[in-house]
Design a protein around this motif. Structure first.
Motif, PDB file in Angstrom:
ATOM      1  N   LEU A 159      34.554 -34.267  49.278  1.00 32.18           N
ATOM      2  CA  LEU A 159      34.051 -33.788  47.913  1.00 32.18           C
ATOM      3  C   LEU A 159      35.170 -33.495  46.929  1.00 32.18           C
ATOM      4  CD1 LEU A 159      31.218 -31.608  49.059  1.00 32.18           C
ATOM      5  CD2 LEU A 159      30.934 -33.665  48.268  1.00 32.18           C
ATOM      6  N   LYS A 160      36.273 -33.152  47.280  1.00 36.39           N
ATOM      7  CA  LYS A 160      37.442 -32.836  46.571  1.00 36.39           C
ATOM      8  C   LYS A 160      38.352 -34.181  46.342  1.00 36.39           C
ATOM      9  CE  LYS A 160      36.098 -28.737  45.807  1.00 36.39           C
ATOM     10  NZ  LYS A 160      35.347 -28.406  44.100  1.00 36.39           N
ATOM     11  N   HIS A 161      38.080 -35.134  46.998  1.00 40.89           N
ATOM     12  CA  HIS A 161      38.772 -36.453  46.837  1.00 40.89           C
ATOM     13  C   HIS A 161      40.135 -36.158  47.458  1.00 40.89           C
ATOM     14  CE1 HIS A 161      35.513 -38.052  44.802  1.00 40.89           C
ATOM     15  NE2 HIS A 161      35.667 -37.241  43.905  1.00 40.89           N
ATOM     16  N   VAL A 162      40.391 -35.701  48.536  1.00 34.72           N
ATOM     17  CA  VAL A 162      41.454 -35.306  49.190  1.00 34.72           C
ATOM     18  C   VAL A 162      41.857 -36.427  50.316  1.00 34.72           C
ATOM     19  CG1 VAL A 162      42.839 -33.616  50.373  1.00 34.72           C
ATOM     20  CG2 VAL A 162      41.648 -32.904  48.238  1.00 34.72           C
ATOM     21  N   THR A 196      25.571 -20.032  56.972  1.00 37.33           N
ATOM     22  CA  THR A 196      26.358 -19.266  55.667  1.00 37.33           C
ATOM     23  C   THR A 196      27.568 -19.647  55.687  1.00 37.33           C
ATOM     24  OG1 THR A 196      24.868 -17.452  56.241  1.00 37.33           O
ATOM     25  CG2 THR A 196      26.694 -16.905  54.930  1.00 37.33           C
ATOM     26  N   MET A 197      28.535 -19.930  56.849  1.00 36.07           N
ATOM     27  CA  MET A 197      29.828 -20.139  56.886  1.00 36.07           C
ATOM     28  C   MET A 197      30.152 -21.368  56.140  1.00 36.07           C
ATOM     29  SD  MET A 197      32.399 -20.333  60.139  1.00 36.07           S
ATOM     30  CE  MET A 197      32.629 -18.708  60.263  1.00 36.07           C
ATOM     31  N   PRO A 198      29.560 -22.332  56.191  1.00 37.26           N
ATOM     32  CA  PRO A 198      30.223 -23.851  55.378  1.00 37.26           C
ATOM     33  C   PRO A 198      30.476 -23.546  53.921  1.00 37.26           C
ATOM     34  CG  PRO A 198      28.580 -24.571  56.968  1.00 37.26           C
ATOM     35  CD  PRO A 198      28.410 -23.088  56.962  1.00 37.26           C
ATOM     36  N   LYS A 199      29.302 -22.873  53.323  1.00 36.19           N
ATOM     37  CA  LYS A 199      29.528 -22.539  51.826  1.00 36.19           C
ATOM     38  C   LYS A 199      30.562 -21.453  51.461  1.00 36.19           C
ATOM     39  CE  LYS A 199      28.322 -22.101  47.403  1.00 36.19           C
ATOM     40  NZ  LYS A 199      28.970 -21.319  46.818  1.00 36.19           N
ATOM     41  N   ALA A 200      30.879 -20.527  52.569  1.00 39.70           N
ATOM     42  CA  ALA A 200      31.751 -19.576  52.303  1.00 39.70           C
ATOM     43  C   ALA A 200      33.212 -19.863  52.404  1.00 39.70           C
ATOM     44  CB  ALA A 200      31.707 -18.326  53.318  1.00 39.70           C
ATOM     45  N   VAL A 201      33.323 -21.049  53.483  1.00 39.57           N
ATOM     46  CA  VAL A 201      34.509 -21.475  53.579  1.00 39.57           C
ATOM     47  C   VAL A 201      35.037 -22.347  52.385  1.00 39.57           C
ATOM     48  CG1 VAL A 201      35.888 -23.427  55.011  1.00 39.57           C
ATOM     49  CG2 VAL A 201      34.294 -21.601  56.277  1.00 39.57           C
ATOM     50  N   TYR A 202      34.145 -23.340  51.859  1.00 39.48           N
ATOM     51  CA  TYR A 202      34.420 -24.078  50.674  1.00 39.48           C
ATOM     52  C   TYR A 202      34.717 -23.136  49.434  1.00 39.48           C
ATOM     53  CZ  TYR A 202      32.848 -27.002  46.879  1.00 39.48           C
ATOM     54  OH  TYR A 202      32.769 -27.883  45.603  1.00 39.48           O
ATOM     55  N   LEU A 244      26.889 -28.211  53.522  1.00 43.69           N
ATOM     56  CA  LEU A 244      27.158 -28.241  52.164  1.00 43.69           C
ATOM     57  C   LEU A 244      26.440 -29.179  51.355  1.00 43.69           C
ATOM     58  CD1 LEU A 244      31.229 -28.185  52.776  1.00 43.69           C
ATOM     59  CD2 LEU A 244      29.841 -26.212  51.681  1.00 43.69           C
ATOM     60  N   GLU A 245      25.261 -29.298  51.734  1.00 50.38           N
ATOM     61  CA  GLU A 245      24.404 -30.039  50.954  1.00 50.38           C
ATOM     62  C   GLU A 245      24.087 -29.677  49.516  1.00 50.38           C
ATOM     63  OE1 GLU A 245      19.529 -30.755  51.000  1.00 50.38           O
ATOM     64  OE2 GLU A 245      20.606 -30.500  52.926  1.00 50.38           O
ATOM     65  N   GLU A 246      24.098 -28.502  49.273  1.00 47.59           N
ATOM     66  CA  GLU A 246      24.136 -28.105  47.840  1.00 47.59           C
ATOM     67  C   GLU A 246      25.205 -28.633  47.119  1.00 47.59           C
ATOM     68  OE1 GLU A 246      23.713 -23.685  45.248  1.00 47.59           O
ATOM     69  OE2 GLU A 246      23.199 -23.773  47.452  1.00 47.59           O
ATOM     70  N   LYS A 291      25.438 -31.092  43.748  1.00 50.44           N
ATOM     71  CA  LYS A 291      26.273 -30.722  42.395  1.00 50.44           C
ATOM     72  C   LYS A 291      27.209 -31.926  42.283  1.00 50.44           C
ATOM     73  CE  LYS A 291      25.729 -25.709  42.667  1.00 50.44           C
ATOM     74  NZ  LYS A 291      26.501 -24.677  42.863  1.00 50.44           N
ATOM     75  N   GLU A 292      28.010 -32.442  43.064  1.00 55.90           N
ATOM     76  CA  GLU A 292      28.694 -33.258  43.046  1.00 55.90           C
ATOM     77  C   GLU A 292      28.206 -34.864  42.650  1.00 55.90           C
ATOM     78  OE1 GLU A 292      31.949 -33.345  42.371  1.00 55.90           O
ATOM     79  OE2 GLU A 292      31.930 -31.079  42.894  1.00 55.90           O
ATOM     80  N   VAL A 293      27.131 -35.265  43.190  1.00 55.87           N
ATOM     81  CA  VAL A 293      26.474 -36.209  42.885  1.00 55.87           C
ATOM     82  C   VAL A 293      25.788 -36.187  41.573  1.00 55.87           C
ATOM     83  CG1 VAL A 293      24.293 -37.715  43.621  1.00 55.87           C
ATOM     84  CG2 VAL A 293      26.026 -36.877  45.299  1.00 55.87           C
ATOM     85  N   ASN A 294      25.335 -35.225  41.171  1.00 55.57           N
ATOM     86  CA  ASN A 294      24.539 -35.109  39.790  1.00 55.57           C
ATOM     87  C   ASN A 294      25.888 -35.083  38.871  1.00 55.57           C
ATOM     88  OD1 ASN A 294      21.959 -34.910  40.767  1.00 55.57           O
ATOM     89  ND2 ASN A 294      21.931 -32.868  41.035  1.00 55.57           N
TER      90      ASN A 294
END
Length: 706
Positions: free
Chosen positions: A116-119, A445-451, A592-594, A598-601
């Motif tokens: 998502l961050k193009h890394v 909960t963890m994926p979004k928190a790590v993000y 990280l679906e949410e 957001k990135e797709v939109n």
């Protein structure tokens, strides 16, 4: 320098590392000395394999346990095939050095964040090479050899040079080891021709990091053994842990059929499903009896032998009633009690009549002893499961060696029957244990928190100036082979006072000896002085960024490789995101679906602005490619931000399970209450493991049609 041929097989890889040493058996043994004290091995002592143990559970397999078990398995396979035992063993001793927190789930989180961050993409086999090069694990081993073995050797310089070239053979085992790769994956891979082993390893790592193609073919037969040794090691410990945690309590018919297939003698390989199940049950029963003999001091006593006879008769009656006596289900407990009680009473009454002892304590003691023996025979304990899987390991190993001896690496493998059973066992491991042994918060909960944590740390790290300094460092720029990358290694000018202010805030000083790098407890004490929740959170985040700063400050070659990887990865990540944006219904990532939405939109909005209000789903192929090219150029110009993300992802990824939890709690990305509330095991299928299971099922179906 010529290398003496040491190993039996003509296909074996002979290395200078196999040279007998003065103080150890061979030069290669110095690798183990370094590994035992390596930072990454210490971190792996705090990482789970599958199940996260509670504080009072001390028998659950950790990543460091698995690493050593897989290394021994690889050595046994290599010995049986006459291959290089040192390369197989020490290569596998390094193989999981790049595993993230929380096993494959943590890896998947970091992979999606990187995309998502193009890394680029996070894959533990490729990251393992990165970690080993960054921490100089194998270079340290070579330096030890120089100091201990070559001090007075006139050829020391040329020997060291060759040893440094040979370390890439061990790294090839690491990058090629992925145990989740299937036969289908291997058939679809095209073997590349490389001029040397170093080129091969670095190309595989770059392909994994930048193209998301992490499954690769080993350059040596010893490297080819890695996948098999990895799986043989973890299916044993996974099943042991499954029984230890009571996630699995019984061998059902699926398990019994596979166990019967693997454990059957050569002349019984064509027996029916029912016969395989019966064979497995008989073997398990014999193991239980042997375990009782081993754990009971008085088993040879005449009275104990009588009790075993009574227990056997009870078990026969239980089986006649259609109840699985291997591990009695809860719903059959009353039925079993009705069967066993009269038989136990009959035996006890006969013993009392025989010796005339009417003491009620004697009667109770005798009844309890019979029930104890019966319980041991009708319950599969961890030790019984471990013994069964030990035998399974031996059978798998024997079949692999018998079917692969004196064959080139491309033809090595199990017999057809055993290969199907091997993949079935992997499928059962994923389906019955691995996907149900994770706490809810890992998926929820963890994926979004790590993000969010990675995003916060990245923004702070850029403000320190360390990324700017690294991009303009001549030592790093000189190591970059693709000179096009240098054109993008630029940063916007910022007042040096801004960088100095951020460093002071983080406790970073210009002189290394006065930095708080080695005194993180002082930052913790400072945070305790502040009663404000906001200030505590800020101080904790500062501590993490301080550590990441020093992590980045120590890197040179890793930074150069990262810049090239990011440059190569951007076309892949950008194309992937735009393909999703141009489809009304695209396949979403579970984690990280949410954020992905957001990135797709955002991408759809950019497309609309670029083409003046044309909907993304109505673009032609040429328009899509035109837009992709423009976005690639745009993202490559943000390489400072990308490099910061890459460094933070690699640092956070390398932390232990408990450390990442502590980071998330102290920075208040997740509350302690939330962790506690979501700490129960997940009762729904885990999407990451479900995908692995699907790959295995695909392999099984391919084997059936082969």
């Amino acid at each position: 320098m010529d290398v003496e041929k040491k190993w039996k097989s003509k296909y074996a890889t002979n290395l200078l590392f196999d040279t007998p040493a003065k103080k150890l058996d061979s030069y290669a043994e110095y690798i183990e000395d370094i590994v035992n004290y390596a930072k990454w091995m210490a971190r792996n002592s705090g990482k789970i394999m599958a199940y996260e143990p509670e504080r009072d559970e001390s028998h659950i397999t950790l990543r460091s346990d698995h690493i050593r078990q897989a290394a021994k398995e690889a050595k046994k396979l290599a010995k049986g095939l006459g291959l290089n035992e040192n390369l197989a063993y020490y290569g596998m001793l390094l193989h999981d050095s790049g595993h993230s927190f929380y096993a494959h789930e943590g890896e998947q989180m970091l992979k999606i964040i990187g995309e998502l961050k193009h890394v680029g993409y996070y894959h533990h086999n490729a990251t393992g090479v990165d970690v080993l090069l960054g921490e100089n694990t194998l270079e340290k081993a070579v330096n030890e050899i120089l100091r201990e073995e070559l001090a007075d050797n006139e050829e020391a310089e040329s020997i060291v040079k060759q040893l440094k070239e040979e370390i890439y053979y061990f790294l090839d085992v690491v990058v090629s080891h992925d145990g989740e790769a299937t036969k289908k994956d291997e058939k679809n891979l095209k073997r590349k021709n490389y001029s040397n082993i170093r080129e091969a390893v670095l190309d595989k790592v770059r392909t994994a990091n930048s193209k998301n193609q992490y499954k690769c073919l080993a350059e040596t037969p010893e490297g080819y053994l890695a996948k098999t040794a990895d799986v043989i090691a973890y299916i044993r410990t996974d099943l042991k842990d499954a029984f230890e945690t009571r996630i699995v309590t019984d061998f059902d018919e699926e398990y019994l059929e596979v166990l019967g297939t693997i454990l059957a003698d050569e002349d019984k390989k064509d027996i029916s499903k029912e016969e395989k199940i019966k064979l497995a049950k008989d073997i398990i029963h014999d193991i239980k009896i042997n375990r009782i003999r081993e754990t009971s001091d008085d088993i040879s006593d005449e009275n104990s032998q009588e009790i075993l006879t009574v227990v056997d008769s009870i078990i026969k009656e239980i089986n006649k009633a259609g109840v699985n006596s291997l591990c009695i289900p809860k719903e059959n407990a009353e039925q079993v009690k009705e069967i066993s009680t009269p038989l136990i009473e009959e035996y006890v009454n006969n013993k009392i009549a025989e010796n005339g002892n009417v003491d009620p304590n004697y009667k109770a003691s005798l009844e309890n002893k019979v029930e104890s023996f019966l319980k041991k025979e009708t319950k599969i304990r961890r030790a019984v499961a471990d013994e069964i899987m030990t035998r399974v390991q031996e059978k798998l190993r024997e079949d692999f060696i018998k079917n692969s001896i004196d064959k080139p690496k491309e033809e090595m493998g199990f017999s057809k029957e055993m290969e199907r059973a091997f993949y079935q066992l992997k499928k059962l491991d994923y389906g019955k244990y691995v996907q149900f042994c994770k706490p809810v918060y890992i998926n929820k909960t963890m994926p979004k928190a790590v993000y969010d944590l990675i995003e916060d740390c990245t923004n702070e790290l850029i403000k320190t100036g360390i990324i700017r300094d690294k991009m303009y460092d001549e030592a790093i720029r000189n190591k970059i082979k693709n000179k096009k990358v240098l054109d993008y290694m630029v940063a916007p000018y910022r007042d040096e006072k801004q960088y100095d202010k951020k460093k002071r805030e983080l406790g970073i000083r210009r002189m290394r000896n006065t930095a708080l790098k080695n005194r993180p407890h002082k930052i913790q004490k400072a945070s305790q002085k502040f009663k404000s929740t906001f200030m505590k959170r800020k101080m904790c985040k500062n501590q993490i960024v301080n550590q990441i700063y020093n992590f980045a400050d120590d890197q040179t070659e890793r930074i150069a490789l990262a810049c090239e990887d990011i440059y190569e990865a951007i076309p892949t990540t950008v194309t992937s995101l735009i393909r999703k944006a141009t489809k009304p219904d695209y396949k979403k990532d579970y984690y990280l679906e949410e954020e992905e939405t957001k990135e797709v939109n955002r991408e759809r909005k950019r497309i609309s602005n670029y083409f003046k209000n044309i909907d993304a789903s109505n673009l032609t192929k040429d328009q899509i490619q035109e837009y992709i090219d423009s976005r690639i150029e745009e993202e490559r110009k943000k390489i400072e931000e990308k490099l910061a993300y890459e460094i933070v992802i690699k640092y956070i990824g390398g932390t232990t399970d408990r450390t990442v939890k502590r980071y998330l709690v102290e920075t208040e990305h997740i509350s302690k209450r939330k962790f506690k509330k979501e700490s129960k095991l997940n009762s729904t299928p885990n999407p990451v493991v479900a995908k692995l299971k699907a790959n295995v099922e695909d392999s099984i179906s391919n084997e059936k049609t082969r």
